[in-house]
Design a protein around this motif. Structure first.
Motif, PDB file in Angstrom:
ATOM      1  N   PHE A  55      68.812  50.414  76.949  1.00 22.31           N
ATOM      2  CA  PHE A  55      69.578  50.582  75.719  1.00 22.31           C
ATOM      3  C   PHE A  55      68.597  50.976  74.620  1.00 22.31           C
ATOM      4  N   ILE A  56      68.589  52.259  74.235  1.00 27.73           N
ATOM      5  CA  ILE A  56      67.662  52.775  73.226  1.00 27.73           C
ATOM      6  C   ILE A  56      68.395  52.815  71.895  1.00 27.73           C
ATOM      7  N   SER A  57      67.923  52.047  70.924  1.00 33.66           N
ATOM      8  CA  SER A  57      68.696  51.925  69.694  1.00 33.66           C
ATOM      9  C   SER A  57      67.822  51.465  68.532  1.00 33.66           C
ATOM     10  N   HIS A  58      68.269  51.833  67.320  1.00 36.84           N
ATOM     11  CA  HIS A  58      67.696  51.289  66.082  1.00 36.84           C
ATOM     12  C   HIS A  58      68.580  50.182  65.516  1.00 36.84           C
ATOM     13  N   ASP A  59      69.721  49.955  66.141  1.00 33.12           N
ATOM     14  CA  ASP A  59      70.695  48.980  65.643  1.00 33.12           C
ATOM     15  C   ASP A  59      70.323  47.600  66.185  1.00 33.12           C
ATOM     16  N   LEU A  60      69.608  46.817  65.376  1.00 34.26           N
ATOM     17  CA  LEU A  60      69.104  45.532  65.864  1.00 34.26           C
ATOM     18  C   LEU A  60      70.228  44.552  66.153  1.00 34.26           C
ATOM     19  N   ALA A  61      71.328  44.631  65.419  1.00 37.19           N
ATOM     20  CA  ALA A  61      72.448  43.736  65.707  1.00 37.19           C
ATOM     21  C   ALA A  61      73.025  44.034  67.085  1.00 37.19           C
ATOM     22  N   ALA A  62      73.148  45.312  67.416  1.00 32.81           N
ATOM     23  CA  ALA A  62      73.658  45.687  68.737  1.00 32.81           C
ATOM     24  C   ALA A  62      72.674  45.290  69.827  1.00 32.81           C
ATOM     25  N   VAL A  63      71.394  45.495  69.575  1.00 35.04           N
ATOM     26  CA  VAL A  63      70.360  45.109  70.545  1.00 35.04           C
ATOM     27  C   VAL A  63      70.444  43.613  70.824  1.00 35.04           C
ATOM     28  N   ARG A  64      70.572  42.836  69.770  1.00 36.29           N
ATOM     29  CA  ARG A  64      70.619  41.383  69.939  1.00 36.29           C
ATOM     30  C   ARG A  64      71.883  40.964  70.691  1.00 36.29           C
ATOM     31  N   ALA A  65      72.960  41.694  70.511  1.00 36.25           N
ATOM     32  CA  ALA A  65      74.226  41.308  71.127  1.00 36.25           C
ATOM     33  C   ALA A  65      74.296  41.634  72.616  1.00 36.25           C
ATOM     34  N   ILE A  66      73.619  42.705  73.067  1.00 35.04           N
ATOM     35  CA  ILE A  66      73.840  43.173  74.433  1.00 35.04           C
ATOM     36  C   ILE A  66      72.603  43.102  75.328  1.00 35.04           C
ATOM     37  N   CYS A  67      71.400  43.033  74.758  1.00 32.80           N
ATOM     38  CA  CYS A  67      70.190  43.137  75.580  1.00 32.80           C
ATOM     39  C   CYS A  67      69.690  41.762  76.038  1.00 32.80           C
ATOM     40  N   ASP A  68      69.079  41.756  77.229  1.00 36.66           N
ATOM     41  CA  ASP A  68      68.426  40.564  77.747  1.00 36.66           C
ATOM     42  C   ASP A  68      66.970  40.492  77.284  1.00 36.66           C
ATOM     43  N   ARG A  69      66.345  41.665  77.177  1.00 33.31           N
ATOM     44  CA  ARG A  69      64.920  41.729  76.873  1.00 33.31           C
ATOM     45  C   ARG A  69      64.671  43.001  76.089  1.00 33.31           C
ATOM     46  N   VAL A  70      63.622  43.015  75.272  1.00 35.39           N
ATOM     47  CA  VAL A  70      63.273  44.221  74.519  1.00 35.39           C
ATOM     48  C   VAL A  70      61.822  44.595  74.798  1.00 35.39           C
ATOM     49  N   VAL A  71      61.580  45.906  74.814  1.00 36.13           N
ATOM     50  CA  VAL A  71      60.229  46.464  74.872  1.00 36.13           C
ATOM     51  C   VAL A  71      60.091  47.375  73.665  1.00 36.13           C
ATOM     52  N   VAL A  72      59.033  47.193  72.884  1.00 34.90           N
ATOM     53  CA  VAL A  72      58.854  47.933  71.634  1.00 34.90           C
ATOM     54  C   VAL A  72      57.653  48.859  71.762  1.00 34.90           C
ATOM     55  N   LEU A  73      57.856  50.144  71.430  1.00 32.27           N
ATOM     56  CA  LEU A  73      56.764  51.108  71.371  1.00 32.27           C
ATOM     57  C   LEU A  73      56.396  51.368  69.917  1.00 32.27           C
ATOM     58  N   ARG A  74      55.100  51.492  69.656  1.00 33.71           N
ATOM     59  CA  ARG A  74      54.623  51.882  68.340  1.00 33.71           C
ATOM     60  C   ARG A  74      53.409  52.771  68.522  1.00 33.71           C
ATOM     61  N   ASP A  75      53.457  53.965  67.926  1.00 35.43           N
ATOM     62  CA  ASP A  75      52.353  54.930  68.037  1.00 35.43           C
ATOM     63  C   ASP A  75      51.988  55.196  69.490  1.00 35.43           C
ATOM     64  N   GLY A  76      53.027  55.287  70.351  1.00 31.30           N
ATOM     65  CA  GLY A  76      52.801  55.657  71.733  1.00 31.30           C
ATOM     66  C   GLY A  76      52.306  54.553  72.635  1.00 31.30           C
ATOM     67  N   GLN A  77      52.255  53.311  72.131  1.00 32.77           N
ATOM     68  CA  GLN A  77      51.794  52.184  72.935  1.00 32.77           C
ATOM     69  C   GLN A  77      52.841  51.069  72.912  1.00 32.77           C
ATOM     70  N   VAL A  78      52.775  50.186  73.908  1.00 36.52           N
ATOM     71  CA  VAL A  78      53.645  49.024  73.909  1.00 36.52           C
ATOM     72  C   VAL A  78      53.133  48.044  72.855  1.00 36.52           C
ATOM     73  N   ALA A  79      53.951  47.829  71.813  1.00 35.68           N
ATOM     74  CA  ALA A  79      53.551  46.933  70.726  1.00 35.68           C
ATOM     75  C   ALA A  79      54.012  45.509  70.957  1.00 35.68           C
ATOM     76  N   GLY A  80      54.951  45.328  71.890  1.00 35.76           N
ATOM     77  CA  GLY A  80      55.446  43.983  72.154  1.00 35.76           C
ATOM     78  C   GLY A  80      56.570  44.005  73.158  1.00 35.76           C
ATOM     79  N   GLU A  81      56.808  42.847  73.747  1.00 32.70           N
ATOM     80  CA  GLU A  81      57.885  42.665  74.716  1.00 32.70           C
ATOM     81  C   GLU A  81      58.337  41.216  74.605  1.00 32.70           C
ATOM     82  N   ALA A  82      59.660  40.990  74.657  1.00 28.33           N
ATOM     83  CA  ALA A  82      60.142  39.617  74.484  1.00 28.33           C
ATOM     84  C   ALA A  82      61.549  39.470  75.022  1.00 28.33           C
ATOM     85  N   ARG A  83      61.884  38.245  75.474  1.00 25.84           N
ATOM     86  CA  ARG A  83      63.275  37.900  75.714  1.00 25.84           C
ATOM     87  C   ARG A  83      63.982  37.886  74.365  1.00 25.84           C
TER      88      ARG A  83
END
Length: 552
Positions: free
Chosen positions: A230-258
């Motif tokens: 689920f690729i999105s900028h909508d954080l409310a939607a991300v929080r409602a439907i996703c189990d886990r998030v992976v965040v990219l920043r400047d082409g690198q993985v900046a974080g990952e979390a449940r």
């Protein structure tokens, strides 16, 4: 939170990862991608577990699209990266179309539908085309099958309608159903592992009340055996439907979390860094005491009729940002296009300073001459020329000012483009790049630069931050507020009531084609706008049923 299931069918408690009894459905390791000297991805690791909904987050230009294009066979990553599907290694790069044989399916922002063909033709064309070599197509049977297929996903649209006659909501849902069916067909071909659906900004096309319907569709897809990215900028939607998030920043993985282990501020700081986190929610309305005094209106609209608008009247003073809020079908979304002449009004007048404009005879060329600017919701279709350069898009409205003896003054134009890209923080700072290669947020900054270059007296905005990341959104807020200080009047139409509360000096509530309420000062809050919109809509269900596909 998505209702995921384990491979054995047992429910997975919300906030807990699926059991690791099998290898990941997909895993990328050490993916790096260069375009010349520019490094778009650097040693990215990314995995998707079976039955999981993973949010892939990051600013526009962070590398999300580049990573997805590696899996779509569009991009060739640097040597050294690895891909496994259900634990089986798959050599990179992938060839064009190979993703279908790997159980991957993509719904991009442009949806990839044949817009002049019907819903049935879009959903059945491959099968029907194969059958055509043996016998004539029975379209009556195909329509029945299409209707049954849509009903199995609780999507109620007319199979006979051309795609371009559906509202954006309906188009998005048809695209998702088609992708889900592709994955189901892949799993049915043999003893294969899980399949993965990639959704790129799926909530962009949906009004707030239809987002939950999309979530139900995603849950149906997951229950059928697929995973979802689920690729999105909508954080409310991300929080409602996703189990886990992976965040990219400047082409690198900046974080990952449940998703249950991080709050919104932590998510934002992963996306844009600690400084960027301060931008979100920062009020962009004028400071207390900085009122408009007795300034006369810069723009007055009287008796506007056309589309769903049945008699809209309002005024906007210099420097003021006025929001229009309403449910889909209320008439609010028609106003910018009618005031720009992009859609024909049937009645109404607009006074701009001392000039009266008869709206039924207004056209976009005349509107631009009157210094009226219009930023449409469908950026790719209506706002940009993807095959032209960034510089050509940014300066197209002012070329006459940079022409001497019939020749464009190239040096002056290049300097203008350089200043625009710097001022609007467009990345990359390359005026020769094709417009179609820019990320959504950077493309929208170029659109804003183009229109603000004409020094508009009236700026008309329809969903100006749709598909734009949190940092670019805050920058757009700042740029519009900065431009308004010169006396520009702004009309801002958005289905994001929190956005209207953030940027607008006043909000007008539109229902049944008319202005029904006005919120000012401390009344301009997300909650107050939502309450007023629903309170003043006499039959919200009827409005939505007439405009939006609903669950059957």
């Amino acid at each position: 939170m998505s209702d995921t299931s384990s491979p054995g069918g047992a429910a997975v408690p919300p906030g807990e990862p699926p059991p690791r009894t099998a290898p990941p459905a997909l895993e990328l390791r050490s993916i790096t991608q260069h375009f010349g000297s520019f490094r778009a991805l650097r040693d990215v690791d990314f995995r998707v577990e079976a039955g999981e909904v993973v949010g892939l987050l990051g600013e526009n230009g962070c590398g999300k699209s580049t990573l997805v294009k590696v899996l779509a066979g569009v991009n060739t990553p640097d040597a050294g990266g690895e891909l496994t599907i259900d634990g089986r290694p798959v050599p990179l790069p992938l060839s064009a179309g190979q993703f279908r044989d790997l159980g991957l399916s993509f719904v991009h922002q442009d949806l990839g539908l044949a817009r002049t063909l019907t819903v049935t033709e879009n959903l059945m064309v491959g099968e029907a085309g194969a059958a055509a070599s043996r016998k004539p197509i029975n379209w009556r049977s195909q329509r029945r099958r299409t209707r049954a297929l849509l009903q199995s996903y609780n999507v109620d649209v007319d199979p006979d309608l051309p795609i371009n006659q559906l509202p954006p909501v309906g188009q998005a849902l048809v695209a998702i159903v088609r992708a889900a069916e592709e994955l189901k067909a892949y799993r049915a071909r043999g003893d294969v592992g899980h399949s993965i659906l990639f959704l790129d900004e799926p909530t962009v096309f949906l009004p707030e009340d239809q987002v939950e319907f999309l979530f139900e569709l995603i849950r149906t897809v997951v229950a059928g055996g697929a995973s979802v990215v689920f690729i999105s900028h909508d954080l409310a939607a991300v929080r409602a439907i996703c189990d886990r998030v992976v965040v990219l920043r400047d082409g690198q993985v900046a974080g990952e979390a449940r998703i249950g282990e991080v709050d919104d501020r932590q998510l934002v700081e992963m996306i844009v860094g600690p400084v960027g986190g301060k931008l979100v929610g920062q009020a962009q309305r004028r400071a207390p005491g900085d009122d408009l005094g007795d300034a006369p209106p810069r723009c007055t609209v009287q008796g506007l009729r056309g589309g769903r608008a049945t008699g809209i009247s309002f005024a906007v003073r210099p420097t003021e940002i006025v929001g229009l809020a309403g449910l889909l079908g209320s008439g609010a979304e028609d106003v910018p296009y009618l005031l720009f002449g992009a859609r024909k009004a049937t009645a109404g007048r607009m006074t701009l300073d001392d000039r009266e404009i008869v709206l039924p005879v207004l056209d976009p060329t005349t509107a631009v001459r009157q210094q009226v600017a219009m930023v449409p919701a469908d950026r790719r279709r209506d706002g940009i020329a993807p095959s032209l350069s960034v510089g050509e898009n940014a300066t197209i409205l002012v070329n006459d000012e940079y022409t001497q003896a019939g020749r464009l003054q190239g040096g002056r134009l290049r300097e203008l483009v350089r200043r625009q890209l710097e001022r609007f923080d467009v990345r990359p700072r390359n005026g020769n790049a094709l417009m179609g290669t820019l990320s959504g947020g950077n493309a929208q900054k170029v659109v804003m630069a183009k229109w603000l270059e004409i020094n508009p007296r009236l700026l008309l905005l329809h969903e100006p931050t749709q598909g734009v990341d949190v940092a670019a959104r805050a920058e757009i807020y700042r740029l519009i507020r900065e431009a308004s200080t010169g006396g520009m009047a702004t009309v801002w139409v958005s289905s994001d009531f929190e956005e209207l509360a953030t940027v607008c000096d006043r909000v007008l509530v539109v229902a049944d084609g008319e202005v029904r309420a006005e919120l000012t000062g401390d009344e301009v809050t997300d909650e107050a706008i939502s309450s007023a919109v629903y309170h003043h809509t006499t039959d919200a269900a009827a409005v939505l049923a007439d405009e939006v596909p609903t669950a059957s």
